[in-house]
Motif scaffolding. Structure first.
Motif, mmCIF file in Angstrom:
data_model
loop_
_atom_site.group_PDB
_atom_site.id
_atom_site.type_symbol
_atom_site.label_atom_id
_atom_site.label_comp_id
_atom_site.label_asym_id
_atom_site.label_seq_id
_atom_site.Cartn_x
_atom_site.Cartn_y
_atom_site.Cartn_z
ATOM 1 N N LEU B 131 0.996 -1.426 -0.005
ATOM 2 C CA LEU B 131 -0.167 0.091 -0.364
ATOM 3 C C LEU B 131 0.886 1.184 -0.154
ATOM 4 O O LEU B 131 0.681 2.210 -0.586
ATOM 5 C CB LEU B 131 -0.439 0.244 0.728
ATOM 6 N N LEU B 132 2.144 1.344 0.639
ATOM 7 C CA LEU B 132 2.613 2.467 1.102
ATOM 8 C C LEU B 132 3.361 2.890 -0.140
ATOM 9 O O LEU B 132 3.717 3.745 -0.806
ATOM 10 C CB LEU B 132 3.256 2.993 2.303
ATOM 11 N N LEU B 133 4.039 1.950 -0.500
ATOM 12 C CA LEU B 133 5.484 1.684 -1.523
ATOM 13 C C LEU B 133 4.646 2.135 -2.895
ATOM 14 O O LEU B 133 5.230 2.837 -3.443
ATOM 15 C CB LEU B 133 5.913 -0.169 -2.154
ATOM 16 N N THR B 134 3.279 1.501 -3.254
ATOM 17 C CA THR B 134 2.084 2.175 -4.482
ATOM 18 C C THR B 134 1.898 3.229 -4.199
ATOM 19 O O THR B 134 1.981 4.011 -5.167
ATOM 20 C CB THR B 134 1.329 0.998 -4.442
ATOM 21 N N GLN B 135 1.433 3.750 -2.954
ATOM 22 C CA GLN B 135 0.785 5.196 -3.102
ATOM 23 C C GLN B 135 1.990 6.278 -3.018
ATOM 24 O O GLN B 135 1.621 6.923 -3.895
ATOM 25 C CB GLN B 135 0.833 5.320 -1.192
ATOM 26 N N ALA B 136 3.226 5.510 -2.512
ATOM 27 C CA ALA B 136 4.715 6.951 -2.976
ATOM 28 C C ALA B 136 5.170 6.767 -4.924
ATOM 29 O O ALA B 136 5.368 7.820 -5.086
ATOM 30 C CB ALA B 136 6.006 6.101 -1.907
ATOM 31 N N VAL B 137 4.199 5.406 -5.595
ATOM 32 C CA VAL B 137 5.699 5.873 -6.894
ATOM 33 C C VAL B 137 3.933 6.164 -7.676
ATOM 34 O O VAL B 137 4.499 6.991 -8.336
ATOM 35 C CB VAL B 137 5.198 3.558 -6.989
ATOM 36 N N ALA B 138 2.732 6.214 -6.969
ATOM 37 C CA ALA B 138 1.695 6.304 -7.848
ATOM 38 C C ALA B 138 1.846 7.827 -7.790
ATOM 39 O O ALA B 138 1.093 8.164 -9.141
ATOM 40 C CB ALA B 138 0.561 6.131 -7.501
ATOM 41 N N ALA B 139 2.183 8.625 -6.660
ATOM 42 C CA ALA B 139 2.046 9.718 -6.099
ATOM 43 C C ALA B 139 2.962 10.212 -7.363
ATOM 44 O O ALA B 139 3.265 11.502 -7.771
ATOM 45 C CB ALA B 139 2.768 10.311 -4.744
ATOM 46 N N LEU B 140 4.606 9.950 -6.730
ATOM 47 C CA LEU B 140 5.809 10.721 -8.040
ATOM 48 C C LEU B 140 5.626 10.614 -9.437
ATOM 49 O O LEU B 140 5.911 11.491 -10.262
ATOM 50 C CB LEU B 140 6.956 9.609 -7.953
ATOM 51 N N ILE B 141 4.616 9.586 -10.193
ATOM 52 C CA ILE B 141 4.594 9.119 -11.205
ATOM 53 C C ILE B 141 3.279 10.668 -12.047
ATOM 54 O O ILE B 141 3.285 11.036 -12.335
ATOM 55 C CB ILE B 141 3.284 8.409 -11.710
ATOM 56 N N MET B 142 2.096 11.066 -10.757
ATOM 57 C CA MET B 142 1.368 11.485 -11.535
ATOM 58 C C MET B 142 2.317 12.917 -11.114
ATOM 59 O O MET B 142 1.233 14.433 -11.658
ATOM 60 C CB MET B 142 -0.052 11.873 -9.744
ATOM 61 N N TYR B 143 2.899 13.295 -10.221
ATOM 62 C CA TYR B 143 3.145 14.818 -10.087
ATOM 63 C C TYR B 143 4.186 15.258 -11.221
ATOM 64 O O TYR B 143 4.451 16.004 -11.806
ATOM 65 C CB TYR B 143 4.992 14.647 -9.173
ATOM 66 N N GLY B 144 4.255 14.342 -12.534
ATOM 67 C CA GLY B 144 4.991 15.092 -13.764
ATOM 68 C C GLY B 144 3.658 14.173 -14.368
ATOM 69 O O GLY B 144 4.651 14.651 -15.325
ATOM 70 N N ARG B 145 2.564 14.154 -14.955
ATOM 71 C CA ARG B 145 1.400 14.028 -15.417
ATOM 72 C C ARG B 145 0.739 15.429 -15.146
ATOM 73 O O ARG B 145 0.532 16.237 -14.171
ATOM 74 C CB ARG B 145 0.688 12.527 -15.238
ATOM 75 N N LYS B 146 -0.456 14.898 -16.147
ATOM 76 C CA LYS B 146 -1.313 16.243 -15.609
ATOM 77 C C LYS B 146 -2.659 15.255 -14.689
ATOM 78 O O LYS B 146 -2.489 14.929 -15.322
ATOM 79 C CB LYS B 146 -1.901 15.695 -16.925
ATOM 80 N N VAL B 147 -3.164 16.201 -14.022
ATOM 81 C CA VAL B 147 -3.994 16.200 -12.608
ATOM 82 C C VAL B 147 -4.680 16.710 -12.823
ATOM 83 O O VAL B 147 -4.676 18.220 -13.084
ATOM 84 C CB VAL B 147 -3.360 16.228 -11.525
ATOM 85 N N GLU B 148 -6.199 17.039 -12.914
ATOM 86 C CA GLU B 148 -6.750 17.847 -12.963
ATOM 87 C C GLU B 148 -7.914 17.667 -11.382
ATOM 88 O O GLU B 148 -7.995 16.302 -10.453
ATOM 89 C CB GLU B 148 -8.385 16.926 -13.094
ATOM 90 N N HIS B 149 -8.028 19.018 -10.707
ATOM 91 C CA HIS B 149 -8.892 18.349 -9.417
ATOM 92 C C HIS B 149 -10.140 17.844 -9.625
ATOM 93 O O HIS B 149 -10.718 18.153 -9.994
ATOM 94 C CB HIS B 149 -9.063 20.059 -9.219
ATOM 95 N N GLY B 150 -10.864 17.671 -8.342
ATOM 96 C CA GLY B 150 -11.947 16.180 -8.577
ATOM 97 C C GLY B 150 -11.256 15.390 -9.240
ATOM 98 O O GLY B 150 -12.824 14.259 -8.689
ATOM 99 N N GLU B 151 -10.100 14.627 -9.812
ATOM 100 C CA GLU B 151 -10.668 13.475 -10.277
ATOM 101 C C GLU B 151 -10.694 12.780 -9.846
ATOM 102 O O GLU B 151 -9.440 12.733 -9.306
ATOM 103 C CB GLU B 151 -9.449 13.790 -11.704
ATOM 104 N N SER B 152 -11.066 11.277 -9.923
ATOM 105 C CA SER B 152 -10.051 10.164 -9.773
ATOM 106 C C SER B 152 -9.976 9.020 -10.283
ATOM 107 O O SER B 152 -10.792 8.941 -10.979
ATOM 108 C CB SER B 152 -10.943 10.326 -8.390
#
Lengths: 70, 152
Positions: B131-152
């Motif tokens: 859980l914690l490893l995937t959360q960190a990896v996913a967050a770091l990937i998303m910091y480099g990609r397009k994110v929309e507020h409220g998108e899930s």
């Protein structure tokens, strides 16, 4: 289905407002400088609240900053 | 780099090191089903305890920074971590289900004596680390990609 995109003129507006720095704008609207960078690069679409704060920081309307393209 | 992004890197370092440590332990000593050696089990637990203690220390340090400097995460950081947590929950759930299947199949084929009494605890620890490893990896990937507020 093609995704809608929201573009913005934050970079242009910063320069039109006395070359306001990203840090200064971030402080005015209450977010981090990295979020301003992401907004300018089109990597982040903000909440309505942040969008209004940015527009107010420049003294313009929301549509002068953000453009919606379906 | 925001403080939230730095914490994601630290979290990746902690749990990446834990997974490498576990993998080394599995490679040298075989699967968890057959560990008879107490020292191997204790190594597994100490590695896990160290990683989770490091996570607690990191969270305390983040809380101190928060009390000193006010909010350290803005809406983009929160949106990224909310989405990363969803990815992490799905991945962790899948890993736990897979391990429970391994447990059930081993029980059916080899009987109860082939399963370590500690195996349920292993499942909990491995699920938590995933859980914690995937959360960190996913967050770091998303910091480099397009994110929309409220998108899930």
């Amino acid at each position: 289905m093609e995704r809608a995109s929201i573009n913005n003129r934050i970079r242009r507006l910063r320069f039109d407002n006395g070359e306001m720095t990203q840090e200064e704008l971030a402080k005015r609207v209450g977010c981090t400088r990295q979020t301003i960078i992401a907004l300018e690069q089109g990597k982040y679409v903000p909440s309505i609240e942040l969008a209004f704060k940015i527009a107010r920081a420049f003294g313009v309307t929301l549509e002068d900053v953000f453009q919606y393209e379906a | 780099m925001t403080i939230s992004q730095k914490t994601a890197w630290v979290q990746l370092g902690i749990f990446g090191a834990l997974v490498i440590g576990w993998a080394a332990l599995f490679i040298v000593n075989g699967t968890v089903f057959y560990w008879q050696d107490e020292s191997v089990k204790m190594t597994f637990y100490w590695l896990s305890a160290a990683a989770f203690a490091a996570l607690v220390i990191m969270n305390i340090a983040t809380s101190i920074l928060k009390s000193r400097y006010g909010a350290i995460a803005d809406e983009r950081d929160k949106a990224i971590f909310r989405r990363a947590s969803l990815w992490a929950t799905g991945t962790s759930y899948t890993v736990v289900v897979a391990l429970l299947l391994v447990l059930a199949i081993t029980y059916m084929n080899k009987g109860a004596e082939a399963i370590s009494v500690y195996f349920p605890l292993f499942i909990v620890l491995i699920g938590g680390a995933t859980l914690l490893l995937t959360q960190a990896v996913a967050a770091l990937i998303m910091y480099g990609r397009k994110v929309e507020h409220g998108e899930s």
